[in-house]
Scaffold this active site. Structure first.
Site, PDB file in Angstrom:
ATOM      1  N   GLU A  44       0.806   3.413   2.980  1.00 20.56           N
ATOM      2  CA  GLU A  44       0.748   2.052   3.513  1.00 20.56           C
ATOM      3  C   GLU A  44       1.865   1.961   4.547  1.00 20.56           C
ATOM      4  O   GLU A  44       3.006   2.333   4.232  1.00 20.56           O
ATOM      5  CB  GLU A  44       0.985   1.023   2.406  1.00 20.56           C
ATOM      6  CG  GLU A  44       0.891  -0.390   2.963  1.00 20.56           C
ATOM      7  CD  GLU A  44       1.261  -1.496   1.979  1.00 20.56           C
ATOM      8  OE1 GLU A  44       1.909  -1.190   0.948  1.00 20.56           O
ATOM      9  OE2 GLU A  44       0.907  -2.655   2.246  1.00 20.56           O
ATOM     10  N   ARG A  77       5.121  11.512 -11.156  1.00 20.56           N
ATOM     11  CA  ARG A  77       6.016  11.128 -10.055  1.00 20.56           C
ATOM     12  C   ARG A  77       7.270  11.987 -10.094  1.00 20.56           C
ATOM     13  O   ARG A  77       7.670  12.464 -11.140  1.00 20.56           O
ATOM     14  CB  ARG A  77       6.431   9.665 -10.186  1.00 20.56           C
ATOM     15  CG  ARG A  77       5.306   8.697  -9.958  1.00 20.56           C
ATOM     16  CD  ARG A  77       5.828   7.283 -10.088  1.00 20.56           C
ATOM     17  NE  ARG A  77       6.625   6.914  -8.931  1.00 20.56           N
ATOM     18  CZ  ARG A  77       6.129   6.241  -7.883  1.00 20.56           C
ATOM     19  NH1 ARG A  77       4.882   5.887  -7.871  1.00 20.56           N
ATOM     20  NH2 ARG A  77       6.902   5.923  -6.878  1.00 20.56           N
ATOM     21  N   LYS A 103      12.285   1.192  -2.386  1.00 18.53           N
ATOM     22  CA  LYS A 103      12.646   0.358  -1.232  1.00 18.53           C
ATOM     23  C   LYS A 103      13.479  -0.839  -1.675  1.00 18.53           C
ATOM     24  O   LYS A 103      14.332  -1.306  -0.936  1.00 18.53           O
ATOM     25  CB  LYS A 103      11.370  -0.139  -0.540  1.00 18.53           C
ATOM     26  CG  LYS A 103      10.742   0.902   0.359  1.00 18.53           C
ATOM     27  CD  LYS A 103       9.664   0.307   1.235  1.00 18.53           C
ATOM     28  CE  LYS A 103       8.343   0.208   0.513  1.00 18.53           C
ATOM     29  NZ  LYS A 103       7.478   1.356   0.659  1.00 18.53           N
TER      30      LYS A 103
END
Length: 563
Positions: free
Chosen positions: A37, A262, A272
RNA sequence: UGGGGAGUCGUCUAAUGGUAGGACAGCGGACUCUGGAUCCGUAAGUGAAGGUUCAACUCCUUCCUCCCCAGCCA
């Protein structure tokens, strides 16, 4: 078999792909995608995900797409599209002409949504966001149906058309899939497919005011592109039933979603939520600060795409969420840099060394090896003269145990030059600080070897004071002091774990003159101290180096033990 | 306390019913014109308890721990 260091990585995903090829599941095709994204910068975790998806396609002779999953105009920006393309290209991947945007499929997605409405499998819901949340139930209680759930198909069709036409304000209604409000899988409790967002989209502008949600859009994107193996991280496992449901209800081409664990790294965070405030409050200089785990930061730091690839290949793929030791990343970095970085001599913290018996105005050009790991790299000339700089750490008036560098009375080698013996020091009368070291040299040892075969314990790097270039060195260390900065103690904050010594700037370094034309991005090994790369801040007046990573430092380890 | 995942040296990862192996980190040593590189050695692991089996990391049962899910984010 040693899978860790093998050139042929093997893991559960590759097993599945191999099996699918064998059974001709997708006509023997392998076609993957990486779907970022465009709402932020890529980091080392993304590099691994890219390596998995693109690497597998490459290995099996398939294709891979770069696709921007741009379905939320409120968060996405063109600058991220540009930066992401740059980063992935830098990593060495080439997706050819297969650069796609999910937003290019909006029309097709809309048609598919209409199909679902016609099947009675989707409806327009007028409930507010809060109400939808209430109706959804909880982890342990089933949800209840919206009062709008059984709207007639014709009404849904009309309403959805008007949603698209912009007749309704943001948040007034949504299109939902009609599945099962009592499903133990929260994702199946009539998930939202479209929301109304009167926003300008970086790729489609003002064309749309309804935007598809991830779950609805993603499988369609994969299907439209003919993806075979849609690889994503573990938290999407719960979404797979939905992914499958949409595709099955539509009866269209159905890729296979496969999830992997992950990856995180010790002493850093990828989120973030944590990184952004560091940038915004100026704790770091930007998203490309060399301490950041972003690809742009790592690039500026001096990481190479090859080092990152070695890291990806060597650290494995599994279904467990893992935390890889930062030391392992650095090991992979050194492995690459050791073989490629030209060696130079640079003194970080200069101490004057005067050779008392060396002729006043004499200058010799001595041969130095550019890279002992690569004989083809050749040699260069380095100027030598009476007044030199050595590293402050390389002289001790009173040597600690196991210290075998320069100390009064001791003979050491100046690399590629001469054996010198310390005959005295000059101190500042007031502070007692050592400001000069005096030595004598043995003219018979030119080049660094004694004709009588005598050995010295250590070899020091040096630069000629009159010839050296001034430079700034930025020494970086881990950004956080904790292995897991997110594992905060009560009353603490991740900011309490920021490493106050993550950046040290040395402004009066001296490097050998061969570096005069070094350009931004060039990598060097400063002998005995570490790998450095030229920062973009460098100028003809002042060279600026970033320390990429230190050399393995046995002496530092000994000192640590002695404390 | 609903659902979905995952548990092998400190970390990452092999062993897919047949000697628990490798890498990083650690420790020790050799070598060295980088206390670099290289090489050698060493310690360290199957979450727990039962069961099946000649044999279990692997199969079965129960338990424990950790991660993810209640966005009109992805």
């Amino acid at each position: 078999m040693d899978a860790t260091n093998s050139n042929r990585p093997d893991d559960f995903i590759r097993d599945i792909v191999r099996q699918d090829i064998k059974t001709n599941k997708f006509g023997g095709r392998v076609h993957t995608r990486f779907p970022p994204e465009p709402n932020g910068y890529l980091h080392i975790g993304h590099a691994k995900a890219i390596w998995i998806s693109f690497g597998i396609a490459e290995e099996f002779g398939g294709l891979y797409n770069l696709r921007f999953d741009d379905t939320d105009p409120t968060k996405e920006e063109q600058k991220y599209v540009d930066a992401i393309i740059q980063d992935i290209y830098w990593l060495g991947w080439d997706w050819g002409d297969r650069l796609y945007f999910a937003s290019d499929y909006f029309e097709q997605m809309y048609e598919y949504a209409v199909q679902l409405i016609k099947k009675g499998k989707a409806y327009v819901d007028d409930l507010s966001a809060d109400e939808i949340r209430e109706y959804r139930g909880t982890l342990t209680e089933p949800g209840k149906p919206s009062p709008y759930r059984d709207r007639p198909i014709e009404e849904n069709l009309d309403l959805f058309k008007r949603m698209k036409a912009g007749e309704f304000p943001d948040g007034s209604c949504v299109l939902r899939a009609r599945i099962d409000m009592a499903s133990p899988n929260m994702n199946m409790r009539d998930p939202v497919m479209y929301r109304i967002l009167h926003a300008t989209h970086p790729h489609t502008g003002a064309k749309w005011c309804i935007y598809p949600m991830y779950d609805w859009a993603h499988g369609l994107e994969d299907s439209i592109e003919g993806i075979t193996h849609s690889l994503c991280s573990l938290e999407f496992e719960d979404h797979r039933p939905l992914y499958d449901w949409f595709l099955d209800e539509l009866g269209i081409y159905h890729p296979q979603q496969i999830e992997f664990g992950r990856y995180s790294l010790t002493y850093t965070v990828m989120s973030k939520r944590i990184l952004r405030p560091l940038v915004e409050t100026g704790i770091v200089s930007g998203w490309d600060d060399p301490r950041m785990p972003t690809l742009s930061g790592m690039r500026r730091r001096g990481y190479t795409p090859e080092a990152i690839r070695i890291y990806c290949e060597s650290s494995g793929v599994s279904r467990a969420n893992t935390t890889i030791d930062l030391a392992f990343l650095e090991h992979c970095l050194r492995e690459d840099l050791n073989s490629r970085a030209p060696r130079i001599m640079g003194v970080l913290r200069p101490l004057r060394l005067i050779i008392d018996n060396y002729p006043e105005n004499q200058v010799e050009e001595l041969d130095a090896v550019n890279n002992p790991e690569d004989p083809g790299a050749g040699t260069r000339k380095v100027p030598f003269s009476k007044v030199l700089y050595i590293e402050q750490d390389d002289f001790r008036e009173v040597p600690p145990p196991k210290y075998y560098r320069l100390t009064p009375g001791r003979e050491v080698r100046l690399r590629y030059a001469y054996l010198v013996t310390c005959v005295g020091v000059k101190k500042d009368e007031k502070t007692g600080e050592i400001i000069e070291v005096h030595c004598t040299y043995d003219p018979a040892t030119r080049g660094g070897d004694a004709p009588d075969g005598r050995k010295v314990q250590s070899t020091l790097h040096w630069v000629s004071a009159a010839h050296a270039l001034e430079a700034e060195a930025r020494l970086y260390d881990k950004l956080f002091t904790r292995e897991n900065p997110l594992d905060v103690e009560a009353g603490a904050d991740y900011k309490d774990y920021l490493n106050p010594d993550s950046l040290e700037i040395l402004k009066s370094c001296r490097v050998e003159p061969s570096l005069a034309k070094a350009s931004a991005g060039s990598l060097y090994q400063f002998e005995r101290t570490g790998y450095f790369c030229v920062d973009p801040d460098t100028s003809p007046e002042k060279l600026v180096f970033n320390r990429t990573v230190t050399l393995r430092d046995t002496w530092a380890k000994i000192q640590k033990q002695q404390k």
